[in-house]
Design an enzyme around this catalytic site. Structure first.
Site: not given
Ligand code: NOJ
Length: 762
Positions: A293
């Protein structure tokens, strides 16, 4: 907690292992030979820096301003082969040019992967994921994903960070809006449908995009419902509940997965070798791409799990995280780790192999420009066909929670006072993650209701109560009040946890003032999470849960209020009475002292609130009513296993056509354990005309009764209780099956809630 690993991988074994390019998952087709050979040649030719570049995903923009970071420096990095993927970029034309730079000007001409969070629509916005799950209709979730994929693909995107398949049992967590709720069986079915909708059967086909199952493995179990917070669940609960949707989509061929931000029993997931390399790769043989993430690789230092960026990079690599989203820790520091420990190099080659295999599987080596079509973009985005599908999804996601005295449907000609700022809040119809959705495309309930008296009353995010007197006047002059209450779009979503999930702002004061008027009140709820509304809904005869229903929210809700649509959604998460009941879920084990209405008896309950949820998991009404009869069970022995057919008849004894969601629950006891009192193992949404009877037949296998213990998946012998009904708290038929003998399942088994129950309706 140390997770049990079936096969302990040490660097030596990995060094010896040839780089493999098998299928992404058991059910995905193997990579054609010419691609495998091309990838092997590329890996042999690439420098370490280029390999780390492939393992690096860079933000090409921000969620609010896509493409805003595609500057000269970013292009130079692409030319140097130091970027493998961009996120938060979009648009057929800009992405074509970006791809051209990679393909024509970088050393090996490897195409880039373009990614974005396309969650419940790209331009055409569907209901939020929790609402799609409330349809109890996987076909709706699949169709929403298909439309999103078509619009994303023509806009140049290869990859969406969806579906979010985290089981969530604490509605304080703001991200419950992004998932399918509390139940692993429902969650697994919706997850598989979404993956099929995004990817189709052939990722190299037209308008298919890569899905990303996130966030492996227990992100939804963050303590106290706080986002990013530590999770500490037993291995049994991890395997039987939180990992089951991941197991199901791994088997269904999901192309990518994302690791969670949080730690599991002290081990941050992005550095959790037991979980990612152990369970996902070694046990399940998952060969898809795993991405971290946002900044989570460098956050291993914030967790305290690594003390330097090089350590963080090595930890994530050992865990089998192939791609570093945005932290640049692989790009800048994995080289140092490799210099210190050359045994990491084969792991780099494995990761790069999986990334290149993903690009090959999308057909990007054959045609790097096959995504993105500026001409189709103009006709496809927000097309009438996509709007019609969004309307149908919105209709099917509505949940009628209460309807006393037949207040609904509204009678034509009744004078309606429509009250509440959310009734005219177009932005909130889009919910969390709107991709390229715009509020101007949304039809609000106020617009859809047409000629009614409208008074905003109060808004959920303001202390201003000045609108209450006008709302009271509107109610006085009406026959019925339609009162829209809830949260706005920004009360739920990432980092939007709330400790008190009652109505925000002065909405209770508005309800109190309207109650005084004495007209019948229909509450329309808009929210991204189940709210705790026992006090708010006291004495309210009719309640319609509408979530954030997307561009077509207004017309769908108006049709349900007037009976042109018969609502039949069901709750994918139970609704608590008060926030203090959280976490709350129906599938809990019995205690030695079950909740007792008599407070003089010591029992598993709170003294200051009634027992159980306000509305249970699976609950939902409609304008028809249904009876259940003729339960019939058949057992077919199949070696040590058994297969069962479970049938019953459903009759619509109401005056209008409607859908009934028939739900099959089991209780599968095992000696020495307290097993959940009820677990969903099948459901089907059955349309029935007034007076019609249909037969529903479920086919179960004994593998679906498995539980996890220290020796892996086990099926216990003996009696399994069966319950068929209209919700987890409204069981209409009961029976029992027998498992003839105990048996164990292999570690890679798809068992328990991960397995789908085929259903026929005749
Ligand atoms: C953080 C989030 O937790 C995740 O779900 C998301 O896909 C990413 N950012 C990218 O935007």
């Amino acid at each position: 907690m140390e997770l049990r690993r079936r096969e302990v991988l040490v660097a030596g074994t990995l060094l010896a292992a040839a780089i493999r390019f098998p299928a992404f998952a058991q059910s995905a087709p193997a990579l054609p030979r010419q691609h495998a050979e091309r990838i092997a040649r590329l890996i042999a030719a690439m420098s370490v820096e280029e390999k780390l570049g492939q393992m690096t995903q860079v933000a090409g923009g921000r969620q609010v301003a896509l493409n805003s970071r595609l500057d000269a420096a970013a292009l130079d990095r692409v030319r140097a082969g130091r970027i493998g993927s961009f996120l938060h970029v979009a648009g057929g034309e800009p992405l074509r040019e970006l791809q051209r730079v990679a393909v024509e000007e970088s050393p090996h001409g490897i195409p880039l992967l373009f990614a974005m969070d396309v969650v419940h629509g790209y331009r055409t916005i569907f209901p939020v994921p929790l609402a799609l799950a409330a349809s109890f209709d996987p076909a709706v979730a699949e169709e929403a994903a298909r439309v999103a994929a078509i619009e994303a693909a023509v806009s140049g995107l290869h990859w969406t960070f969806a579906p979010m398949i985290d089981i969530a049992r604490d509605a304080r967590w703001g991200r419950v809006v992004e998932g399918a709720g509390e139940d692993p069986y429902l969650g697994a079915r919706i997850a598989v449908a979404q993956v099929q909708g995004f990817q189709t059967a052939d990722l190299a086909g037209r308008d298919a995009v890569l899905a990303c199952a996130k966030h492996l493995g227990a992100y939804g179990a963050g303590m106290g419902g706080r986002d990013y917070d530590t999770a500490d669940v037993s291995e049994r609960t991890l395997r039987e509940v939180y990992l089951q949707p991941f197991r199901a989509v791994a088997a269904a061929g999901v192309g990518t997965m994302m690791t969670a931000f949080n730690d599991l029993a002290g081990v941050p997931t992005t550095g959790n070798a037991d979980l990612v390399r152990g369970i996902l790769r070694d046990e399940w043989n998952y060969q898809g791409l795993v991405v971290s993430d946002w900044n989570a690789v460098s956050e291993l230092i914030d967790h305290g799990a690594a003390s330097t960026p090089a350590e963080a990079a090595a930890l994530a690599l050992r865990a089998s995280v192939d791609m570093d989203m945005t932290s640049d820790t692989y790009a800048e520091h994995l080289g140092t780790a490799l210099a210190n420990d050359p045994t990491l190099l084969p792991l780099v080659d494995q990761a790069v192999g999986r990334i290149l295999a993903t690009k090959a599987r999308l057909g990007l080596f054959d045609d790097p420009y096959r995504f993105g079509d500026a001409v189709r973009e103009r006709t496809v985005l927000g097309s009438a066909d996509h709007r019609a599908k969004a309307r149908r999804a919105a209709e099917r996601s509505l949940v009628l929670l209460r309807n006393e005295g037949g207040v609904l449907p509204l009678t034509a000609g009744a004078r309606v006072a429509l009250v509440g700022a959310l009734a005219d809040d177009a932005r909130s119809t889009l919910g969390s993650w709107k991709a390229r959705g715009v509020q101007e495309d949304s039809v609000t309930l106020r617009t859809a209701m047409g000629d009614v008296t409208y008074a905003p009353g109060v808004a959920p995010r303001s202390d201003d109560e000045a609108g209450i007197p006008a709302a009271v006047t509107a109610a006085q002059n009406a026959d019925v009040v339609v009162l829209v209450l809830g949260e706005d779009f920004d009360h739920s979503g990432e980092a939007r946890s709330r400790a008190d999930i009652t109505l925000p702002g002065p909405q209770m004061a508005l309800i109190a003032a309207l109650r005084e008027v004495g007209k019948p009140i229909v509450v329309v709820l808009m929210n991204g999470r189940p709210l705790a509304l026992e006090a708010a809904l006291d004495g309210i005869p009719a309640v319609l849960e509408t979530w954030f229903a997307g561009n077509e929210a207004g017309p769908a809700i108006a049709d349900a209020l007037y009976g042109r649509v018969n609502p039949a959604g069901r709750l994918p998460m139970g609704m608590p009475r008060t926030s203090g009941q959280l976490p709350l879920f129906y599938a809990h084990p019995p205690t030695g002292r079950p909740a007792n209405p008599d407070l003089a008896v010591d029992s598993a309950r709170y003294h200051d609130t009634d027992i159980g949820p306000l509305f249970a998991f699976g609950h939902g009404l409609g304008y028809a009513s249904f009876t259940y009869a003729d339960l019939a069970l058949d057992t077919h022995l199949d070696g040590q296993k058994a297969r069962y057919t479970v049938g019953c008849t459903i009759t619509n004894d109401g005056r209008v056509a409607g859908d009934e969601v028939v739900q099959l629950y089991i209780r599968a006891p095992a000696a020495g354990l307290a097993r959940p009192e009820r677990e969903l193992r099948g459901f089907v949404r059955v349309p029935l005309d007034s007076g019609q009877t249909r037969r529903v037949s479920f086919t179960l296998t004994s593998d679906q009764f498995a539980h996890w213990d220290d020796d892996g998946w086990q099926v216990a012998p003996g009696r399994v209780d069966l319950m068929i009904g209209a919700s987890s708290a409204d069981i209409r038929l009961t029976g029992a099956l027998a498992v003839p003998q105990a048996y164990a399942l292999p570690a890679d088994a798809v068992a328990g809630a991960a397995l789908a129950t085929p259903v026929t309706v005749s």
